[in-house]
Write a protein that holds these residues in place. Structure first.
Motif, mmCIF file in Angstrom:
data_model
loop_
_atom_site.group_PDB
_atom_site.id
_atom_site.type_symbol
_atom_site.label_atom_id
_atom_site.label_comp_id
_atom_site.label_asym_id
_atom_site.label_seq_id
_atom_site.Cartn_x
_atom_site.Cartn_y
_atom_site.Cartn_z
ATOM 1 N N GLU A 255 0.818 -1.216 0.000
ATOM 2 C CA GLU A 255 0.000 0.000 0.000
ATOM 3 C C GLU A 255 0.850 1.263 0.000
ATOM 4 N N MET A 256 2.155 1.139 0.177
ATOM 5 C CA MET A 256 3.016 2.325 0.200
ATOM 6 C C MET A 256 3.815 2.490 -1.093
ATOM 7 N N GLU A 257 3.425 1.784 -2.155
ATOM 8 C CA GLU A 257 4.196 1.863 -3.405
ATOM 9 C C GLU A 257 4.100 3.235 -4.064
ATOM 10 N N HIS A 258 5.188 3.641 -4.675
ATOM 11 C CA HIS A 258 5.234 4.809 -5.539
ATOM 12 C C HIS A 258 4.432 4.510 -6.798
ATOM 13 N N HIS A 259 3.871 5.552 -7.406
ATOM 14 C CA HIS A 259 3.089 5.355 -8.628
ATOM 15 C C HIS A 259 3.893 4.677 -9.727
ATOM 16 N N ALA A 260 5.224 4.865 -9.717
ATOM 17 C CA ALA A 260 6.060 4.222 -10.744
ATOM 18 C C ALA A 260 5.887 2.719 -10.727
ATOM 19 N N GLY B 53 -4.715 -9.644 -17.831
ATOM 20 C CA GLY B 53 -5.692 -10.397 -17.047
ATOM 21 C C GLY B 53 -5.180 -10.842 -15.703
ATOM 22 N N ALA B 54 -3.983 -10.417 -15.337
ATOM 23 C CA ALA B 54 -3.431 -10.750 -14.023
ATOM 24 C C ALA B 54 -4.106 -9.903 -12.946
ATOM 25 N N THR B 55 -3.848 -10.259 -11.698
ATOM 26 C CA THR B 55 -4.435 -9.566 -10.551
ATOM 27 C C THR B 55 -3.329 -8.925 -9.723
ATOM 28 N N VAL B 56 -3.573 -7.695 -9.265
ATOM 29 C CA VAL B 56 -2.632 -7.012 -8.385
ATOM 30 C C VAL B 56 -3.203 -7.005 -6.974
ATOM 31 N N LYS B 57 -2.384 -7.419 -6.005
ATOM 32 C CA LYS B 57 -2.787 -7.414 -4.607
ATOM 33 C C LYS B 57 -1.815 -6.555 -3.806
ATOM 34 N N PHE B 58 -2.295 -6.033 -2.666
ATOM 35 C CA PHE B 58 -1.510 -5.075 -1.900
ATOM 36 C C PHE B 58 -1.357 -5.507 -0.449
ATOM 37 N N VAL B 59 -0.123 -5.579 0.002
ATOM 38 C CA VAL B 59 0.153 -5.871 1.410
ATOM 39 C C VAL B 59 -0.217 -4.645 2.237
ATOM 40 N N ARG B 60 -0.962 -4.874 3.312
ATOM 41 C CA ARG B 60 -1.424 -3.769 4.161
ATOM 42 C C ARG B 60 -0.272 -3.064 4.868
ATOM 43 N N VAL B 61 -0.500 -1.785 5.137
ATOM 44 C CA VAL B 61 0.377 -0.993 5.995
ATOM 45 C C VAL B 61 -0.367 -0.768 7.307
ATOM 46 N N ASP B 62 0.287 -1.065 8.436
ATOM 47 C CA ASP B 62 -0.411 -0.926 9.718
ATOM 48 C C ASP B 62 -0.409 0.526 10.185
ATOM 49 N N ASP B 63 -1.008 0.761 11.354
ATOM 50 C CA ASP B 63 -1.210 2.127 11.836
ATOM 51 C C ASP B 63 0.096 2.848 12.149
ATOM 52 N N HIS C 130 11.812 -0.265 -1.188
ATOM 53 C CA HIS C 130 12.743 -0.562 -0.094
ATOM 54 C C HIS C 130 12.542 0.414 1.063
ATOM 55 N N ILE C 131 12.509 1.707 0.744
ATOM 56 C CA ILE C 131 12.217 2.732 1.746
ATOM 57 C C ILE C 131 11.089 3.600 1.208
ATOM 58 N N SER C 132 10.018 3.726 1.973
ATOM 59 C CA SER C 132 8.880 4.524 1.533
ATOM 60 C C SER C 132 9.263 5.991 1.445
ATOM 61 N N ASN C 133 8.918 6.615 0.304
ATOM 62 C CA ASN C 133 9.233 8.025 0.131
ATOM 63 C C ASN C 133 8.243 8.930 0.850
ATOM 64 N N THR C 134 7.243 8.350 1.496
ATOM 65 C CA THR C 134 6.283 9.124 2.294
ATOM 66 C C THR C 134 6.414 8.806 3.775
ATOM 67 N N LEU C 135 6.469 7.544 4.122
ATOM 68 C CA LEU C 135 6.495 7.136 5.526
ATOM 69 C C LEU C 135 7.904 7.022 6.095
ATOM 70 N N GLY C 136 8.882 6.860 5.226
ATOM 71 C CA GLY C 136 10.238 6.601 5.711
ATOM 72 C C GLY C 136 10.447 5.173 6.171
ATOM 73 N N HIS D 89 -1.917 8.121 0.710
ATOM 74 C CA HIS D 89 -2.452 9.315 1.360
ATOM 75 C C HIS D 89 -3.954 9.177 1.624
ATOM 76 N N ASP D 90 -4.670 8.519 0.714
ATOM 77 C CA ASP D 90 -6.091 8.251 0.976
ATOM 78 C C ASP D 90 -6.238 7.414 2.243
ATOM 79 N N LYS D 91 -5.382 6.421 2.394
ATOM 80 C CA LYS D 91 -5.430 5.569 3.585
ATOM 81 C C LYS D 91 -5.101 6.371 4.846
#
Length: 413
Positions: free
Chosen positions: A126-131, A144-154, A178-184, A376-378
């Protein structure tokens, strides 16, 4: 995790290599805290660029004359330098692109379009860059593949239990920042690579924020792919790197077609050049690649362990200073367990307004969603302000940020 113990940097000596840091705005010295977007470039790298254009500017791999030979050797040696820097086996595993985004797209299109199909899954976070997020999202729609997202906790960490649920035998690719550009947040990419490989999936590490700021060894983290950009690590814009394990790259089809990536062409058929050139179609970013090697030399002369320690110490100090104020919300893990950036918001003030006021005090920070809109929505925030640190920043500059925020608070009171 805590900050890395290492000898402190001679920051004033380092700052002398960056004349742009001497700029003033209406008599106020610049405080540049937007390094997660683009770092500044030292004189040594600028000199390498000037030397190329003044003394041996020429196309590579296409001429017998002396200038072309000199340019070709320097450009190829730049691949060798990058390979050494990240622990790759050889230059065959190093493809020069124009940035991290192009590196992501290269794999997604050259590998993903050919290998993914209905029933296959790509696991992101859930913390991926748009790239990463947008690229895999669009390729999944086409295959036709599926994209899934690992949750980010509080607290801003990845939910590794959720990762273990999502990564299954249907997973073909795990692509993680590797390192989130928003959360660090510093993600456990080696553990995620183990999970991916346990299910015969590939591991793609977005190293845009990690490779410039700490030692990264592709063998130690067992990445199948790694991407990063030169402009975040004292290098020029227009140069990026894709690392890929040689057998995987060898099996992939080219992403772009044209000059230099071919071995033989007839009216009926074409065959491809050897690695890495089969993925570098047309005239490449020759000067930028050579300058990236110079930037690596510059950083390694300092010591990547010391670069890491310095920026983590600044991030912890900034986190602590900003935490003194009840009306500032900071996003991500605690200050002693993050990369060198802090994203925050002043209560009831849009990040763009905060950044504009800080600019009046010559403090340069980033404002917006940092190409992480879903995250950011999250977080429940349309945007955030982000201060990010590098080898030439100081605690005194963090103090100036905090002082400017105090004035901003009064303006919006």
């Amino acid at each position: 995790m805590g900050t890395t113990e290492s000898a402190p940097l001679a920051v004033e000596d380092i700052r002398a290599d960056f004349p742009i840091l001497e700029r003033e705005f209406d008599g106020t010295p610049l405080v540049y805290l937007d390094n997660a977007a683009t770092s500044q470039t030292p004189d040594q790298v600028v000199d390498a660029i000037v030397e190329y254009y003044r003394t041996y500017n020429s196309n590579v791999h296409r001429g017998i004359h002396q200038l072309s030979q000199e340019a070709s050797i320097a450009y190829e040696e730049a691949h060798d330098r990058v390979a050494e820097f990240i622990g790759a086996e050889s230059r065959e595993e190093i493809v020069f692109t124009k940035n991290t985004t192009e590196s992501m797209n290269l794999v997604a299109y050259a590998w993903g379009l050919n290998e993914l199909g209905p029933g296959d899954e790509v696991v992101l976070t859930e913390m991926e860059h748009h790239a990463s997020l947008v690229t895999w999202q669009q390729v999944a729609k086409r295959t036709g593949a599926t994209v899934k997202f690992v949750r980010v906790d509080d607290e801003g960490y990845l939910d590794m239990d959720h990762a273990r649920e999502l990564i299954t035998d249907d997973t073909e690719m795990v692509s993680v920042v590797h390192i989130s550009n928003t959360l660090g947040t510093i993600n456990p990419v080696a553990d995620l690579a183990d999970l991916a490989h346990d299910h015969d999936a590939y591991m793609f590490v977005d190293g845009a924020q990690s490779v410039p700021t700490r030692p990264v060894d592709v063998g130690e983290i067992d990445a199948d792919f790694l991407a990063f950009s030169g402009h975040k690590m004292c290098g020029p814009t227009g140069i990026g790197v894709l690392y890929g394990k040689e057998p995987i790259l060898d099996a992939m089809q080219p992403y772009l077609y044209g000059g230099d990536m071919i071995r033989k062409v007839t009216f009926e058929e074409s065959t491809w050049n050897e690695l890495p050139w089969k993925f570098e179609a047309g005239t490449p970013n020759i000067c930028q690649g050579i300058a990236l090697a110079e930037a690596i030399d510059y950083l390694e002369d300092i010591g990547m362990d010391r670069v890491q320690a310095h920026e983590e110490q600044l991030a912890e100090y900034a986190y602590d200073r900003l935490s003194e104020f009840e009306d500032i919300e900071i996003y991500g893990p605690p200050g002693d367990d993050r990369g060198g950036l802090v994203a925050f918001n002043l209560d009831a003030v849009h990040a763009h307004d905060t950044s504009e006021i800080l600019n009046e005090f010559a403090v340069a920070v980033r404002a917006g969603d940092h190409c992480t809109q879903p995250l950011h929505d999250k977080l429940g925030a349309p945007a955030s302000a982000r201060a990010s640190f590098y080898i030439y920043n100081t605690r005194e500059e963090v103090d100036k940020l905090v002082e400017a925020l105090a004035d901003a608070r009064e303006l919006f009171a």
